[in-house]
Design a protein around this motif. Structure first.
Motif, PDB file in Angstrom:
ATOM      1  N   UNK A  46       0.833  -1.214   0.000  1.00 53.16           N
ATOM      2  CA  UNK A  46       0.000   0.000   0.000  1.00 53.16           C
ATOM      3  C   UNK A  46       0.861   1.254   0.000  1.00 53.16           C
ATOM      4  N   UNK A  47       1.928   1.209   0.770  1.00 53.90           N
ATOM      5  CA  UNK A  47       2.765   2.402   0.904  1.00 53.90           C
ATOM      6  C   UNK A  47       3.515   2.716  -0.380  1.00 53.90           C
ATOM      7  N   UNK A  48       4.082   1.646  -0.975  1.00 52.98           N
ATOM      8  CA  UNK A  48       4.941   1.863  -2.133  1.00 52.98           C
ATOM      9  C   UNK A  48       4.125   1.859  -3.425  1.00 52.98           C
ATOM     10  N   UNK A  49       2.996   1.171  -3.391  1.00 62.60           N
ATOM     11  CA  UNK A  49       2.169   1.132  -4.584  1.00 62.60           C
ATOM     12  C   UNK A  49       2.584   0.016  -5.523  1.00 62.60           C
ATOM     13  N   UNK A  50       3.530  -0.789  -5.090  1.00 60.39           N
ATOM     14  CA  UNK A  50       3.954  -1.935  -5.888  1.00 60.39           C
ATOM     15  C   UNK A  50       4.582  -2.944  -4.937  1.00 60.39           C
ATOM     16  N   UNK A  51       4.880  -4.118  -5.434  1.00 61.12           N
ATOM     17  CA  UNK A  51       5.516  -5.114  -4.583  1.00 61.12           C
ATOM     18  C   UNK A  51       7.015  -4.879  -4.549  1.00 61.12           C
ATOM     19  N   UNK A  52       7.575  -4.951  -3.352  1.00 64.74           N
ATOM     20  CA  UNK A  52       9.025  -4.866  -3.231  1.00 64.74           C
ATOM     21  C   UNK A  52       9.541  -6.292  -3.205  1.00 64.74           C
ATOM     22  N   UNK A  53      10.588  -6.571  -3.994  1.00 63.03           N
ATOM     23  CA  UNK A  53      11.086  -7.942  -4.004  1.00 63.03           C
ATOM     24  C   UNK A  53      11.630  -8.293  -2.628  1.00 63.03           C
ATOM     25  N   UNK A  54      12.573  -7.465  -2.207  1.00 61.53           N
ATOM     26  CA  UNK A  54      13.116  -7.725  -0.878  1.00 61.53           C
ATOM     27  C   UNK A  54      13.737  -6.457  -0.322  1.00 61.53           C
ATOM     28  N   UNK A  55      13.711  -6.373   1.010  1.00 61.85           N
ATOM     29  CA  UNK A  55      14.269  -5.193   1.651  1.00 61.85           C
ATOM     30  C   UNK A  55      15.786  -5.324   1.793  1.00 61.85           C
ATOM     31  N   UNK A  56      16.260  -6.560   1.832  1.00 62.91           N
ATOM     32  CA  UNK A  56      17.690  -6.774   2.047  1.00 62.91           C
ATOM     33  C   UNK A  56      18.307  -7.595   0.925  1.00 62.91           C
ATOM     34  N   UNK A  57      18.549  -6.983  -0.219  1.00 65.56           N
ATOM     35  CA  UNK A  57      19.067  -7.730  -1.358  1.00 65.56           C
ATOM     36  C   UNK A  57      20.560  -7.996  -1.212  1.00 65.56           C
ATOM     37  N   UNK A  58      20.896  -8.910  -0.333  1.00 63.32           N
ATOM     38  CA  UNK A  58      22.316  -9.164  -0.090  1.00 63.32           C
ATOM     39  C   UNK A  58      22.901 -10.073  -1.168  1.00 63.32           C
ATOM     40  N   UNK A  59      24.051  -9.673  -1.679  1.00 62.74           N
ATOM     41  CA  UNK A  59      24.745 -10.489  -2.676  1.00 62.74           C
ATOM     42  C   UNK A  59      25.861 -11.246  -1.961  1.00 62.74           C
ATOM     43  N   UNK A  60      25.915 -12.561  -2.145  1.00 63.10           N
ATOM     44  CA  UNK A  60      26.980 -13.331  -1.493  1.00 63.10           C
ATOM     45  C   UNK A  60      28.301 -13.056  -2.202  1.00 63.10           C
ATOM     46  N   UNK A  61      29.295 -12.679  -1.428  1.00 65.49           N
ATOM     47  CA  UNK A  61      30.583 -12.286  -1.990  1.00 65.49           C
ATOM     48  C   UNK A  61      31.667 -13.155  -1.361  1.00 65.49           C
ATOM     49  N   UNK A  62      32.666 -13.530  -2.149  1.00 67.51           N
ATOM     50  CA  UNK A  62      33.809 -14.227  -1.562  1.00 67.51           C
ATOM     51  C   UNK A  62      34.631 -13.209  -0.795  1.00 67.51           C
ATOM     52  N   UNK A  63      34.708 -13.435   0.490  1.00 65.91           N
ATOM     53  CA  UNK A  63      35.400 -12.442   1.313  1.00 65.91           C
ATOM     54  C   UNK A  63      36.895 -12.706   1.299  1.00 65.91           C
ATOM     55  N   UNK A  64      37.657 -11.644   1.057  1.00 65.00           N
ATOM     56  CA  UNK A  64      39.101 -11.795   0.888  1.00 65.00           C
ATOM     57  C   UNK A  64      39.884 -11.633   2.177  1.00 65.00           C
ATOM     58  N   UNK A  65      41.140 -11.206   2.034  1.00 66.72           N
ATOM     59  CA  UNK A  65      42.026 -11.050   3.179  1.00 66.72           C
ATOM     60  C   UNK A  65      41.706  -9.782   3.951  1.00 66.72           C
ATOM     61  N   UNK A  66      42.332  -9.706   5.134  1.00 69.30           N
ATOM     62  CA  UNK A  66      42.172  -8.491   5.939  1.00 69.30           C
ATOM     63  C   UNK A  66      42.805  -7.323   5.184  1.00 69.30           C
ATOM     64  N   UNK A  67      42.023  -6.268   4.993  1.00 69.30           N
ATOM     65  CA  UNK A  67      42.532  -5.113   4.254  1.00 69.30           C
ATOM     66  C   UNK A  67      42.835  -3.951   5.196  1.00 69.30           C
ATOM     67  N   UNK A  68      42.092  -3.927   6.313  1.00 64.00           N
ATOM     68  CA  UNK A  68      42.230  -2.796   7.222  1.00 64.00           C
ATOM     69  C   UNK A  68      42.190  -3.316   8.647  1.00 64.00           C
ATOM     70  N   UNK A  69      43.043  -2.746   9.477  1.00 61.75           N
ATOM     71  CA  UNK A  69      43.042  -3.194  10.861  1.00 61.75           C
ATOM     72  C   UNK A  69      43.253  -2.007  11.802  1.00 61.75           C
TER      73      UNK A  69
END
Lengths: 502, 326, 325
Positions: free
Chosen positions: A245-268
């Motif tokens: 009702x609020x948006x006027x259309x269907x929202x697919x998802x609120x949290x469209x997280x993409x799975x990413x291969x997490x690399x090495x520590x870059x910042x510490x």
């Protein structure tokens, strides 16, 4: 709950020059109910509330209070007729005491002497008694002579409520009362709302947080683009319906997280200290990771971000970028190393609202697009600007458009884009979706996910736990300037994070 | 929860102690405590006390009046001219005060109606006033030999030591201390200076408050100018040029925040005394007149610095961020 | 989000157009009342007498754009001029005197900038205080002395007429104007100054060191006050404690007349230049008509108030037509 409406709003119209803010909006508030009003930013909620409270006058339609015509000229009339509002922005006076604040503009008075009834003076003893009684009712112990600026956000919010209660108003309007509160404080507030409800108060409750509507409200009215969409019993609806009702259309998802291969520590960061604010904080960040920072307001999350990127000075501590020791004596040096920060408050810190999209977008790029005399190379500037408008899909007629006239969501995009033009590898986002409506929220989340999938590392500071759970690979919980714990994505739950934060 | 306010050392309390210590010091080291020393101190401080109260109220609302000095000139001239024309005190005093009230009211009106910062309006008015004295008033407004009908009040003393003008100043101070503490209007001044938006939400009309406070300031400037003018046998409007500096520094020394929204009338009154005590001390120490210009500037800076130090506490978090950007 | 409305620049343009028209009208009035006004030798006096005011006004435009103000430029000029007089009187060394003058002016501005950028005391109060401080210092340095008898060279460098009519001090002013206008409109600095006028925090959070900028512009204004003092002394050949008394106000008027807003963020160097010339015309015109300095001040005050009211009404209209959606 009584079925009989106490306040009826019928066919309200309101235009500002160039825009229709409200078109034929109707709503009825029943005795003893908590009635939610929701809608995206710009849907007209705040305008409607300001009309009910006499800050604005409607162009058309009428309002009936207790069966009588309710037309008012200013906020005082509203109070006099029994409607009190708790504003979204703090309406307190920081340099005054609690007592002075809650009676501002409607001090209780008494004759100066029994003989001279004409001259009235402020009656402090009565005000004190009255205020004490109200705070007692709210279950709060507070020093009435404390200066408000010295108090915490949650206490201030309770003072706002106490201020509204001094009017003895049967109707209370709460405009985004939880925006600045943490989960625990929200619970206290809800307790108060339930209590007021049983005492017979009727309430209009405005919020972006849908969960809250299901928790405390009886009915909900949805507005969209200034138009009335629907009023429904909360029990008969659900989250998805509301969003549609609020948006006027269907929202697919609120949290469209993409799975990413997490690399090495870059910042510490090792042993960060700032007296009275940060206490011996260690953390690291990996390539492509979204690291959440959770915690209560005042736990030092924003302060940590400011210190990491050189906006404030550290007393001690070391920063390592790609295993090389770095130090950021100022913010620009952090930017040069590819570390950037996007403030929680775009109006105060993020953007110069009165200037153009172009000027804002290239503000961090200035050293790059100007010559040795500090004169801007306009071709280059235009290239960057156009590129970034396209990439972020900022809806603006052209790059010389004044940011202030953009919608809230688009303003937020400018604020994010402004950081992205300098191509940071590490991006700290401070409450990026606070006060943003559902549609824009989902879009911002998608941008954050995309950034991480491009191999950037994100630090996401958020008080919105579902957002942390939905977006982060790892969360780091802060409490009183210390690191209180760390949770991996697989083990995350609201209770666990909250348990560490409290 | 106690219903009684606990006493604690406020900024005003501290200032009172400093002023008392100063008086003690001057009494011990000079002939300040002599009859004439005390008399002339009370006589000198009265006009500034009253005007500082007016300026403080303006500053509470976040405004300022740079033309307070030159308005005083018009007040004095009006009184002088009316006396020369044979008007009795019952006429020339209210008329002169009315002139002050209207001129300051005009400042307030322009500030509010056209949304021009009061600093610019009153700065321009300052110039207009000074130009007006010299251009349109006969002999630039200089009137001499006014005689005892003009001066009797200014020179009268109670018990041979307390000037009537000081009594007036004390009464005015008492009234305004009371008004600020016990009236709705008083609280509204702080509200408008502290947070305009919230003031509107509290049902306060900031424009009306600001116009009102300018009128009140004008009224007080009127009284202040008379307290000074009535002690002399002649009036000269240009004598008041630059007086606003004393009024403003008295208010600021008294802890009135230049940002608006906080401060006390008591502070302004003590501030006025402090400013005069410093001046007197300078004279005893044998400094030339013109050292006082430099000193006055330094006093303002120090006073405001202390206020800002407090203020930055209030905005600690925000300022911290900006301070880091070295 | 329904329709977009572009904030128009028409009101901004019309502002400068109004100024030019006003300038033209004032010139015509004086010309008709006193035809001698149109003689080149006389007319170019207009540009000669605004040399020192103009230099300071250009610098002040930077300051006011950030939302700040300097109330005491005239007293900084006075202090610098007195230092010149003292140095010349004691050493008879022109180069040294000029150097000391420039250093004094710069230090005066630097002190303001230091307080304003470090302590966050509003510029209004800071410069109100330092204005009296500098005035007091001038008096303390000079005592009851007036300094005169400066070398002819001084007069040459600041008051020569090129081709017999064009005042060299106006050339200095124009050169400075072109540089500053370019920086103001096209430079990073100009952009940051305007940004600071609107929202300093946002500029800080973009990585700009606004403290350094503030310190820089007040110091630069101080340097210009020093330069103005030299131009002034070239014209009058006497340094006394009354010099520059009136300039605080003239300089501020020139800038505000030019359309720079005291609220910060909005402004223009071109407007300031026109404002400077209008002041020159008034000053010259009034002196031709044998009006006293007081009538000039009175008129200047009125003009400032009227222009502020006019601009405020125009601004209000602009706001209504492009209201936030």
């Amino acid at each position: 709950m009584n079925e009989k409406p106490i306040l009826v709003i019928d066919g309200i119209e309101k235009s500002f020059p160039g825009v229709k803010a409200l078109i034929d909006v109707s709503l009825d508030l029943r005795q003893g109910e908590v009635h939610a009003v929701c809608g995206e930013n710009g849907a007209g909620k705040s305008t409607l509330m300001k009309i009910i409270c006499g800050v604005y006058q409607p162009d058309g339609g009428n309002m009936i209070l207790n069966g009588e015509d309710y037309s008012i000229q200013n906020p005082n009339d509203a109070y006099a007729r029994g409607i009190a509002i708790i504003y979204q922005e703090s309406s307190l006076f920081p340099e005054l005491t609690v007592l002075e604040n809650i009676f501002m503009g409607h001090e209780m008075q008494k004759p100066i002497t029994p003989l001279l009834k004409m001259i009235k003076i402020n009656d402090y003893p009565s005000m004190r008694r009255r205020a004490s009684a109200i705070f007692e009712r709210l279950g709060m112990d507070i020093d009435l002579d404390a200066i408000v600026s010295n108090l915490g956000v949650a206490t201030k919010q309770m003072i706002e409520i106490a201020k509204a209660l001094t009017f003895d108003s049967p109707i209370l309007i709460l405009d985004e009362p939880t925006a600045a509160l943490t989960s625990k404080e929200v619970d206290t507030l809800f307790g108060t709302i339930r209590k007021l409800k049983t005492e017979g108060h009727s309430m209009l409750y405005i919020s972006h947080r849908l969960d809250e509507i299901f928790e405390v409200c009886d009915r909900v009215t949805v507005l969209r683009d200034g138009q009335f969409i629907k009023t429904e019993d909360v029990a008969k609806t659900n989250r998805d319906k509301l969003v549609t009702w609020m948006v006027g259309r269907n929202l697919d998802t609120l949290y469209p997280k993409i799975e990413v291969d997490i690399g090495d520590v870059i910042f510490e960061a090792r042993g960060l200290n700032q007296e009275g604010i940060l206490n011996n904080i260690d953390f690291n960040l990996r390539k492509g990771e979204i690291l959440g920072i959770a915690g209560l307001a005042g736990a030092g999350r924003t302060e940590l971000a400011l210190a990491v990127c050189g906006l404030t000075k550290l007393d001690s501590g070391e920063l390592y970028l790609n295993n090389t020791k770095v130090s950021f004596p100022n913010y620009r040096s952090a930017q040069k190393h590819g570390v950037d920060y996007i403030s929680e408050d775009r109006k105060t810190f993020g953007l110069v609202l009165e200037m153009s999209v172009k000027v804002n977008l290239t503000q961090k790029l200035q050293p790059k697009i100007s010559n040795i005399f500090g004169i801007i190379r306009r071709n280059e500037e235009d290239l960057y600007t156009e590129d970034s408008i396209k990439k972020m899909d900022i809806k603006t007629p052209d790059s010389d458009f004044i940011v202030e006239n953009l919608s809230g969501g688009n303003q937020q995009k400018v604020s994010v884009a402004k950081a992205l033009v300098i191509d940071p590898q590490i991006l700290i986002l401070d409450e990026p979706t606070r006060g943003v409506d559902v549609g824009a929220k989902s879009e911002l989340h998608r941008i954050i996910s995309t950034l991480a999938s491009e191999g950037r590392s994100i630090i996401l500071i958020s008080s919105d736990l579902p957002e942390i759970l939905g977006m982060c690979d790892r969360v780091f919980v802060m409490k009183e300037g210390r690191m209180a714990g760390e949770v991996m994505r697989g083990e995350m739950s609201q209770e666990k994070i909250l348990g560490m934060a409290l | 929860m106690s219903l009684i306010k606990k006493p604690k050392l406020t900024r005003e309390g501290l200032l009172a102690i400093i002023v008392a210590a100063f008086i003690l010091f001057l009494s011990l080291t000079t002939n300040f405590s002599s009859k004439s020393g005390i008399y002339s101190f009370m006589l000198d401080v009265s006009p500034t006390m009253v005007a500082a109260i007016g300026l403080s109220m303006i500053i509470f609302t976040g405004n300022i009046d740079i033309s307070a000095g030159t308005i005083s000139g018009f007040v004095a001239y009006t009184a002088g001219a009316l006396v020369k024309a044979g008007a009795p005190m019952i006429i020339f005093v209210p008329a002169a005060i009315l002139v002050g009230t209207l001129l300051a009211g005009l400042n307030g009106y322009l500030t509010v109606k056209f949304k021009v910062p009061s600093i610019v309006v009153t700065l321009a008015m300052n110039m207009v006033h000074v130009g007006f004295y010299a251009t349109f008033l006969p002999q630039s407004g200089w009137i001499e030999n006014l005689g005892p009908r003009f001066t009797w009040f200014g020179r009268a003393r109670l018990f041979g030591i307390i000037p009537y003008t000081f009594l007036v100043a004390v009464v005015v101070a008492a009234i305004f201390i009371f008004i600020m503490a016990y009236s709705k209007f008083g609280k509204k001044l702080y509200a408008v200076g502290g947070n305009v938006q919230s003031a509107v939400y509290s049902g306060i009309n900031p424009d009306r408050i600001v116009i009102k406070v300018f009128f009140i300031e004008g009224f007080l400037i009127g009284i202040s100018a008379l307290l000074r003018a009535l002690t002399r046998n002649e009036v000269m409007p240009s004598m008041f040029i630059g007086r606003e500096l004393f009024f403003i520094s008295a208010a600021l020394v008294g802890g009135v925040s230049i940002f608006g929204g906080s401060g006390k009338i008591t502070g302004a009154v003590l501030g006025a005394m402090f400013v005069y005590l410093i001046t007197i001390a300078m004279i005893y120490l044998g400094f030339q007149d013109y050292y006082q210009f430099a000193l006055q500037g330094i006093i303002i800076l120090i006073a405001v610095f202390i206020t800002v130090a407090d203020f930055s506490n209030w905005k600690k978090k925000r300022l911290k961020a900006s301070e880091g950007a070295v | 989000m329904s329709t977009f409305k572009k904030k128009s620049f028409t009101s901004y343009l019309s502002h400068q157009t109004i100024l030019v028209i006003a300038l033209f009208v004032v010139v015509m009035i004086f010309g008709i009342i006193e035809p001698v006004f149109f003689k080149p030798r006389v007319f170019f006096d207009v540009f000669a007498i605004v040399g020192e005011i103009g230099l300071m006004a250009l610098g002040l435009t930077f300051v006011i754009t950030t939302g700040g103000i300097d109330l005491g430029v005239g007293y900084n000029l006075q202090m610098s001029g007195i230092v010149f007089g003292l140095t010349w009187a004691t050493t008879q060394n022109l180069a040294l005197a000029i150097a000391f003058t420039l250093v004094t002016g710069t230090l005066g501005g630097f002190f303001n900038g230091l307080i304003i950028s470090r302590t966050r005391i509003p510029s209004l109060v800071t410069t109100l205080a330092t204005m009296y401080l500098y005035r007091g210092l001038s008096m303390i340095i000079a005592g009851s002395n007036n300094y005169a008898g400066f070398p002819d060279v001084l007069q040459k460098i600041s008051t020569t007429r090129l081709f017999g009519f064009l005042p060299v001090q106006f050339i200095y002013l124009l050169v400075l104007f072109f540089i500053l206008d370019f920086i103001y409109e096209r430079g990073v600095l100009g952009r940051n100054l305007k940004g600071m006028g609107f929202n300093e925090n946002a500029v800080i959070y973009s990585g700009v060191n606004t403290k350094k900028i503030l310190l820089g512009i007040y110091t630069f204004l101080g340097l210009l006050c020093g330069m103005a003092a030299i131009v002034y002394l070239g014209r009058f050949s006497a340094a006394k404690t009354s010099m520059g008394d009136n300039m605080n106000f003239e300089v501020i008027t020139a800038v505000l007349l030019g359309g720079t807003s005291t609220m910060g963020g909005i402004g223009s160097m071109r407007g300031t230049l026109i404002g400077i010339i209008i002041i020159g015309v008034l000053k010259k015109g009034f002196s031709l008509l044998n009006f006293s300095g007081n009538i000039y001040n009175f008129t200047l005050g009125l003009i400032l108030i009227l222009s502020l009211l006019l601009f405020s009404v125009m601004e209000e209209k602009k706001k209504v037509s492009s209201r936030k959606i």
